[in-house]
Design a protein around this motif. Structure first.
Motif, PDB file in Angstrom:
ATOM      1  N   MET A   1      14.110  76.631  56.487  1.00 58.38           N
ATOM      2  CA  MET A   1      13.189  76.894  55.688  1.00 58.38           C
ATOM      3  C   MET A   1      12.878  78.125  54.997  1.00 58.38           C
ATOM      4  O   MET A   1      12.218  79.113  55.194  1.00 58.38           O
ATOM      5  N   ARG A  15       5.030  89.746  51.746  1.00 63.33           N
ATOM      6  CA  ARG A  15       5.586  88.667  52.389  1.00 63.33           C
ATOM      7  C   ARG A  15       4.728  87.524  52.970  1.00 63.33           C
ATOM      8  O   ARG A  15       5.139  86.261  52.949  1.00 63.33           O
ATOM      9  N   ALA A  45      11.604  77.168  62.314  1.00 65.73           N
ATOM     10  CA  ALA A  45      10.427  78.068  61.907  1.00 65.73           C
ATOM     11  C   ALA A  45      10.491  79.382  62.223  1.00 65.73           C
ATOM     12  O   ALA A  45      10.114  80.335  61.352  1.00 65.73           O
TER      13      ALA A  45
HETATM   14  C1  IPE Z   1      11.866  81.938  55.718  1.00 60.58           C
HETATM   15  O1  IPE Z   1      11.678  82.695  54.889  1.00 60.58           O
HETATM   16  C2  IPE Z   1      10.757  82.179  57.004  1.00 60.58           C
HETATM   17  C3  IPE Z   1      11.081  82.777  58.075  1.00 60.58           C
HETATM   18  C4  IPE Z   1      12.261  83.162  58.655  1.00 60.58           C
HETATM   19  C5  IPE Z   1      10.039  82.538  59.084  1.00 60.58           C
HETATM   20  P1  IPE Z   1      12.203  84.164  54.699  1.00 60.58           P
HETATM   21  O2  IPE Z   1      11.102  85.286  55.219  1.00 60.58           O
HETATM   22  O3  IPE Z   1      13.571  84.174  55.482  1.00 60.58           O
HETATM   23  O4  IPE Z   1      12.275  84.361  53.080  1.00 60.58           O
HETATM   24  P2  IPE Z   1      13.516  85.334  52.415  1.00 60.58           P
HETATM   25  O5  IPE Z   1      14.825  84.981  52.818  1.00 60.58           O
HETATM   26  O6  IPE Z   1      13.153  86.739  52.594  1.00 60.58           O
HETATM   27  O7  IPE Z   1      13.274  84.933  50.785  1.00 60.58           O
END
Ligand code: IPE
Ligand code: MG
Length: 236
Positions: A1, A15, A45
């Motif tokens: 994801m 974020r 996750a």
């Molecule tokens: C994935 O999204 C979610 C987790 C790892 C919990 P990211 O946080 O890796 O998103 P990007 O890669 O910075 O866009």
């Protein structure tokens, strides 16, 4: 994801709001999988490597996880979904463990779909942990090295009952496996989409499944042999 962070950054948001939007996608996709009769869905996750993220992000992700688990039980009940988790769960904060244990126990009898959260999970770590268990059996004299085969290794993974996945969907365009289910995906079909996880929809889930339906899975065999009904190779 993957792609929560980029989704948030593109909107000049923190974020964590990307992760929140990602959690909303999880609800949609779990429901979508149920609707089309998928029997097992595993969501990556939180990886073993994710522990290296800044401590504030790790903390916020753990809080979000507690919130998600607390709020999800009714929906899991309504849809007869069983929740389980795989990974080095002993590294999770106690509040997360408590909620996980509570929801897993409350949904243990559900049969419509198995939803597995890979948490504090790494494919190499899973193989290390399996190897340790097998080595102790050998050391205790309960297993001979020549008895080690694919089936035995599979039996010592975190969730031996969970079938190998047929389809792996990777969002945000990254063309890598990132330490996910390394043993289980040896013949899995891959679907890579540039869509960021918060933008992934039920519609695109259907597109991924449709793409999967057009794949020919040969398991190392030839197309002609499979058409003649030859079985796939058995594990050694
Ligand atoms: C994935 O999204 C979610 C987790 C790892 C919990 P990211 O946080 O890796 O998103 P990007 O890669 O910075 O866009
Ligand atoms: Mg990422």
């Amino acid at each position: 994801m993957d792609g929560n962070g980029r989704w948030a950054t593109a909107r000049e948001l923190p974020r964590i709001l990307g992760h929140r939007a990602g959690a909303a996608t999880v609800r949609q996709i779990v429901e979508g999988c149920c609707e089309i009769g998928i029997s097992a869905l595993t969501l990556y996750a939180f990886s073993w490597e994710n522990w290296h993220r800044p401590s504030q992000e790790v903390r916020e992700l753990m809080e979000l996880l507690v919130e998600f688990l607390t709020g999800e039980l009714d929906r899991l009940r309504a849809n007869q979904i069983r929740l389980q988790a795989m990974g080095r769960l002993d590294h999770l904060p106690p509040e997360v463990r408590e909620q996980l244990d509570r929801v897993m126990a409350a949904t243990a009898s559900h049969r419509r779909m198995i939803l597995t959260l890979a948490l504090s999970y790494g494919g190499r770590q899973e193989l290390v942990d399996a190897t340790r268990k097998i080595a102790s059996l050998v050391q205790a004299g309960r297993l001979r090295p020549e008895q080690i085969n694919e089936g035995l290794i599979a039996q010592h993974l975190y969730l031996p009952e969970l079938p190998d996945p047929d389809l792996l969907i990777r969002t945000s365009g990254e063309q890598r496996l990132s330490n996910f289910l390394l043993w289980q995906i040896s013949y899995c079909e891959l679907y890579v989409t540039p869509t960021l996880w918060p933008d992934f929809t039920k519609q695109e889930l259907l597109e991924a499944v449709r793409a999967y339906q057009h794949r020919e899975r040969r398991f190392g065999n030839t197309s002609a042999a499979l058409t003649n009904g030859q079985p796939r190779p058995t594990a050694e």
